[in-house]
Design a protein around this motif. Structure first.
Motif, PDB file in Angstrom:
ATOM      1  N   ALA A  13       0.840  -1.207   0.000  1.00  0.00           N
ATOM      2  CA  ALA A  13       0.000   0.000   0.000  1.00  0.00           C
ATOM      3  C   ALA A  13       0.872   1.253   0.000  1.00  0.00           C
ATOM      4  O   ALA A  13       0.592   2.215  -0.729  1.00  0.00           O
ATOM      5  CB  ALA A  13      -0.942  -0.010   1.200  1.00  0.00           C
ATOM      6  N   GLU A  14       1.920   1.247   0.805  1.00  0.00           N
ATOM      7  CA  GLU A  14       2.829   2.398   0.833  1.00  0.00           C
ATOM      8  C   GLU A  14       3.524   2.572  -0.516  1.00  0.00           C
ATOM      9  O   GLU A  14       3.751   3.699  -0.962  1.00  0.00           O
ATOM     10  CB  GLU A  14       3.867   2.218   1.944  1.00  0.00           C
ATOM     11  N   ALA A  39      -2.099  15.242  -0.111  1.00  0.00           N
ATOM     12  CA  ALA A  39      -2.839  14.013   0.175  1.00  0.00           C
ATOM     13  C   ALA A  39      -4.078  13.933  -0.706  1.00  0.00           C
ATOM     14  O   ALA A  39      -4.439  12.854  -1.208  1.00  0.00           O
ATOM     15  CB  ALA A  39      -3.223  13.965   1.657  1.00  0.00           C
ATOM     16  N   GLU A  40      -4.728  15.069  -0.926  1.00  0.00           N
ATOM     17  CA  GLU A  40      -5.935  15.106  -1.756  1.00  0.00           C
ATOM     18  C   GLU A  40      -5.614  14.735  -3.205  1.00  0.00           C
ATOM     19  O   GLU A  40      -6.397  14.040  -3.861  1.00  0.00           O
ATOM     20  CB  GLU A  40      -6.590  16.487  -1.688  1.00  0.00           C
ATOM     21  N   GLU A  41      -4.488  15.204  -3.720  1.00  0.00           N
ATOM     22  CA  GLU A  41      -4.088  14.864  -5.090  1.00  0.00           C
ATOM     23  C   GLU A  41      -3.770  13.383  -5.219  1.00  0.00           C
ATOM     24  O   GLU A  41      -4.117  12.747  -6.221  1.00  0.00           O
ATOM     25  CB  GLU A  41      -2.882  15.700  -5.512  1.00  0.00           C
ATOM     26  N   TRP A 100      -9.671   3.433  -1.379  1.00  0.00           N
ATOM     27  CA  TRP A 100      -9.191   4.170  -0.214  1.00  0.00           C
ATOM     28  C   TRP A 100      -9.970   5.456   0.003  1.00  0.00           C
ATOM     29  O   TRP A 100     -10.403   6.104  -0.948  1.00  0.00           O
ATOM     30  CB  TRP A 100      -7.719   4.556  -0.388  1.00  0.00           C
ATOM     31  N   GLN A 101     -10.081   5.837   1.266  1.00  0.00           N
ATOM     32  CA  GLN A 101     -10.633   7.127   1.667  1.00  0.00           C
ATOM     33  C   GLN A 101      -9.467   8.039   2.032  1.00  0.00           C
ATOM     34  O   GLN A 101      -8.318   7.599   2.124  1.00  0.00           O
ATOM     35  CB  GLN A 101     -11.574   6.956   2.873  1.00  0.00           C
ATOM     36  N   LYS A 136      -3.802   9.468   4.247  1.00  0.00           N
ATOM     37  CA  LYS A 136      -3.065  10.230   5.262  1.00  0.00           C
ATOM     38  C   LYS A 136      -2.332   9.297   6.228  1.00  0.00           C
ATOM     39  O   LYS A 136      -1.204   9.588   6.631  1.00  0.00           O
ATOM     40  CB  LYS A 136      -3.995  11.186   6.001  1.00  0.00           C
ATOM     41  N   SER A 137      -2.937   8.180   6.571  1.00  0.00           N
ATOM     42  CA  SER A 137      -2.265   7.199   7.443  1.00  0.00           C
ATOM     43  C   SER A 137      -1.027   6.633   6.760  1.00  0.00           C
ATOM     44  O   SER A 137       0.030   6.489   7.381  1.00  0.00           O
ATOM     45  CB  SER A 137      -3.208   6.050   7.805  1.00  0.00           C
ATOM     46  N   LEU A 138      -1.169   6.297   5.482  1.00  0.00           N
ATOM     47  CA  LEU A 138      -0.024   5.765   4.739  1.00  0.00           C
ATOM     48  C   LEU A 138       1.075   6.806   4.621  1.00  0.00           C
ATOM     49  O   LEU A 138       2.265   6.497   4.776  1.00  0.00           O
ATOM     50  CB  LEU A 138      -0.466   5.281   3.357  1.00  0.00           C
TER      51      LEU A 138
END
Length: 123
Positions: free
Chosen positions: A6-7, A22-24, A35-36, A41-43
């Protein structure tokens, strides 16, 4: 440094173009990955902790850029696979793919060319 699958998706986005918010990143891979925003953001926070990315404040948001190059990641990951599965040897890896018929004629031709170039360099 160990990067999860995932990372690695996040890193691929940043290697293609950085800096990114993060939004981009979410807009590029969120739907495909399911993903949400919180997941992205967590990643990103995990990658920050690992020092694989850096963040710079841009107004009310952060822009992320890779600190770890794709070449460093590929080198580290491939070495780990070789060490873990093939005792650090390349030949058994190639043999494995050949036995599973995963090598195309193009792959074989490229391997022959690479071996010839390596042989020429050693003589």
């Amino acid at each position: 440094m160990s990067i999860s699958e995932a990372e690695a998706v996040i890193m691929e986005v940043l290697w293609r173009q950085a800096p990114r918010s993060a939004e981009e990143i979410l807009a590029e891979v969120g739907e495909q990955q399911g993903w949400q925003e919180g997941t992205v953001k967590s990643l990103l926070n995990r990658l920050l902790t690992k020092k694989a990315v850096k963040a710079e404040r841009d107004g009310r948001r952060y822009l992320y850029s890779p600190k770890l190059s794709r070449e460093q990641y590929v080198s580290h990951t491939s070495k780990n696979v070789l060490d873990r599965l093939f005792e650090g040897r390349v030949a058994p890896l190639v043999a494995h793919f050949a036995e599973q018929r995963k090598l195309s004629k193009r792959d074989i031709a490229e391997l022959r060319k690479l071996l010839e170039e390596l042989d020429d360099e050693q003589h």
